[in-house]
Design a protein around this motif. Structure first.
Motif, PDB file in Angstrom:
ATOM      1  N   ILE A  69      -2.750  13.420  28.511  1.00 15.66           N
ATOM      2  CA  ILE A  69      -2.655  14.081  27.208  1.00 15.66           C
ATOM      3  C   ILE A  69      -1.189  14.311  26.889  1.00 15.66           C
ATOM      4  N   THR A  70      -0.792  13.913  25.696  1.00 10.10           N
ATOM      5  CA  THR A  70       0.530  14.271  25.183  1.00 10.10           C
ATOM      6  C   THR A  70       0.325  15.038  23.882  1.00 10.10           C
ATOM      7  N   GLY A  71       0.956  16.195  23.781  1.00 10.88           N
ATOM      8  CA  GLY A  71       0.761  17.048  22.620  1.00 10.88           C
ATOM      9  C   GLY A  71       2.058  17.598  22.096  1.00 10.88           C
ATOM     10  N   GLU A  72       2.026  18.061  20.860  1.00  9.61           N
ATOM     11  CA  GLU A  72       3.246  18.539  20.208  1.00  9.61           C
ATOM     12  C   GLU A  72       3.826  19.761  20.896  1.00  9.61           C
ATOM     13  N   GLU A  73       2.980  20.712  21.260  1.00 11.64           N
ATOM     14  CA  GLU A  73       3.494  21.993  21.732  1.00 11.64           C
ATOM     15  C   GLU A  73       3.538  22.125  23.255  1.00 11.64           C
ATOM     16  N   LEU A  74       2.627  21.465  23.963  1.00  7.71           N
ATOM     17  CA  LEU A  74       2.466  21.716  25.399  1.00  7.71           C
ATOM     18  C   LEU A  74       2.805  20.515  26.262  1.00  7.71           C
ATOM     19  N   GLY A  75       3.465  19.521  25.693  1.00  9.80           N
ATOM     20  CA  GLY A  75       4.000  18.433  26.484  1.00  9.80           C
ATOM     21  C   GLY A  75       2.971  17.447  26.980  1.00  9.80           C
ATOM     22  N   THR A  76       3.259  16.860  28.159  1.00 12.38           N
ATOM     23  CA  THR A  76       2.461  15.768  28.709  1.00 12.38           C
ATOM     24  C   THR A  76       1.823  16.191  30.019  1.00 12.38           C
ATOM     25  N   SER A  77       0.549  15.854  30.172  1.00 13.28           N
ATOM     26  CA  SER A  77      -0.136  16.068  31.437  1.00 13.28           C
ATOM     27  C   SER A  77      -0.806  14.758  31.836  1.00 13.28           C
ATOM     28  N   VAL A  78      -0.683  14.405  33.123  1.00 16.62           N
ATOM     29  CA  VAL A  78      -1.247  13.157  33.635  1.00 16.62           C
ATOM     30  C   VAL A  78      -2.011  13.465  34.916  1.00 16.62           C
ATOM     31  N   SER A  79      -3.254  13.033  34.973  1.00 17.53           N
ATOM     32  CA  SER A  79      -4.074  13.224  36.161  1.00 17.53           C
ATOM     33  C   SER A  79      -3.576  12.334  37.301  1.00 17.53           C
ATOM     34  N   GLU A  80      -3.735  12.787  38.542  1.00 20.51           N
ATOM     35  CA  GLU A  80      -3.407  11.960  39.698  1.00 20.51           C
ATOM     36  C   GLU A  80      -4.285  10.715  39.726  1.00 20.51           C
ATOM     37  N   ASP A  81      -5.493  10.815  39.210  1.00 19.58           N
ATOM     38  CA  ASP A  81      -6.424   9.688  39.132  1.00 19.58           C
ATOM     39  C   ASP A  81      -6.512   9.228  37.680  1.00 19.58           C
ATOM     40  N   PHE A  82      -5.381   8.797  37.150  1.00 22.31           N
ATOM     41  CA  PHE A  82      -5.252   8.489  35.724  1.00 22.31           C
ATOM     42  C   PHE A  82      -6.207   7.374  35.316  1.00 22.31           C
ATOM     43  N   SER A  83      -6.968   7.619  34.256  1.00 22.22           N
ATOM     44  CA  SER A  83      -7.986   6.680  33.787  1.00 22.22           C
ATOM     45  C   SER A  83      -7.421   5.504  33.011  1.00 22.22           C
ATOM     46  N   GLY A  84      -6.201   5.649  32.505  1.00 16.84           N
ATOM     47  CA  GLY A  84      -5.629   4.637  31.621  1.00 16.84           C
ATOM     48  C   GLY A  84      -5.736   4.976  30.153  1.00 16.84           C
ATOM     49  N   ILE A  85      -6.498   6.018  29.837  1.00 16.37           N
ATOM     50  CA  ILE A  85      -6.615   6.488  28.445  1.00 16.37           C
ATOM     51  C   ILE A  85      -5.669   7.666  28.248  1.00 16.37           C
ATOM     52  N   ARG A  86      -4.911   7.604  27.151  1.00 19.26           N
ATOM     53  CA  ARG A  86      -3.990   8.703  26.826  1.00 19.26           C
ATOM     54  C   ARG A  86      -4.308   9.247  25.437  1.00 19.26           C
ATOM     55  N   TRP A  87      -4.329  10.559  25.343  1.00 20.93           N
ATOM     56  CA  TRP A  87      -4.560  11.254  24.074  1.00 20.93           C
ATOM     57  C   TRP A  87      -3.235  11.729  23.492  1.00 20.93           C
TER      58      TRP A  87
END
Length: 272
Positions: A69-87
């Motif tokens: 997830i990348t968002g305007e206010e709270l930055g980027t979060s990436v799971s250790e088991d990243f699915s390949g889909i980003r919001w």
């Protein structure tokens, strides 16, 4: 309306997440704004921006916990088991409008794959009572007043054309942006500056606007709206910049890059 189980699932999550954000915005109360400036005197963040982004993130994490997830206010979060889909989410696009009680504001939610292909986009504008949405290859749609209909896209050759645009909060950059304005207006009758890039792009899709161009935006400003405009049949130009997972663009590159959309016959007016 969409083609694969993954896209169907992503659309369902995007619609629910955008609704969660819009529900926060629907509780608008000036006494609870707690507004603060970010980059300049006109660039605001409120408690509603933060609460709406938290609501969007919570729903996405509940439903698809391995997505980034990348968002305007709270930055980027990436799971250790990243699915390949980003919001890419903008919890409150049009914060100044929201503060001033001007109805053009929304929650914008979009998802892309690892190759950067935008798969779904939803723009929920609670004060307008409109939900715009699109899937890659599945067209663009609007739900309003309990009815869903397909967006017609911009009308080529329409007389009295209207340009949508926006300008920076920074005075020096704004002065530079104005230089591009008159060439973009050639052959058009008027312009609108509505204050929400996401909704400007959606209004290309519903044929309210004939052309839209702006430079210096962040990805979350245009991610959902660009897909909605494109799937309606509009010509769309997106900035060719690194994604937030790649460190994002340099500030100078972002400020120079254009997002633009229009009826196909109007695309040549943009300096892209």
């Amino acid at each position: 309306m969409s083609q694969t189980p993954l896209i169907d699932e992503l659309l369902d999550v995007a619609q629910a997440a955008a609704e969660a954000g819009a529900n926060v915005l629907s509780g608008r109360n000036a006494a609870d704004f707690n507004a603060a400036n970010k980059s300049s005197a006109g660039d605001w963040v409120t408690a509603f921006d933060i609460a709406a982004e938290e609501a969007v993130r919570e729903l996405i994490n509940q439903r698809r916990g391995n997505d980034a997830i990348t968002g305007e206010e709270l930055g980027t979060s990436v799971s250790e088991d990243f699915s390949g889909i980003r919001w890419s989410i903008d919890p409150l696009d049009g914060t100044t409008n929201f503060i001033r009680n001007i109805v053009y504001y929304c929650t914008s939610v979009a998802a892309c794959d690892q190759a950067g292909n935008w798969l779904v986009g939803v723009v929920n504008a609670p004060a307008l009572g409109r939900i715009y949405w699109a899937t890659k290859g599945g067209g663009a749609w609007i739900t309003e007043g309990g009815t869903t209909r397909k967006l017609p896209g911009p009308v080529s050759g329409r007389r009295g054309g209207i340009l949508g645009t926006g300008f920076s909060y920074d005075e020096d950059l704004r002065a530079d942006q104005v230089k591009d304005f008159l060439p973009m207006m050639k052959g058009l009758s008027d312009m609108r500056r509505l204050g929400s890039a996401a909704l400007d792009l959606c209004m290309i899709g519903d044929a309210t606007l004939d052309a839209y161009g702006e430079r210096g935006l962040n990805e979350h400003d245009w991610a959902a709206g660009a897909l909605i405009a494109e799937e309606s049949g509009a010509w769309v130009h997106r900035p060719d910049l690194p994604s937030p997972l790649e460190g994002g663009p340099e500030e100078s590159d972002r400020l120079a890059a254009w997002i633009a959309a229009s009826a196909p016959d109007l695309s040549a007016r943009f300096p892209v």
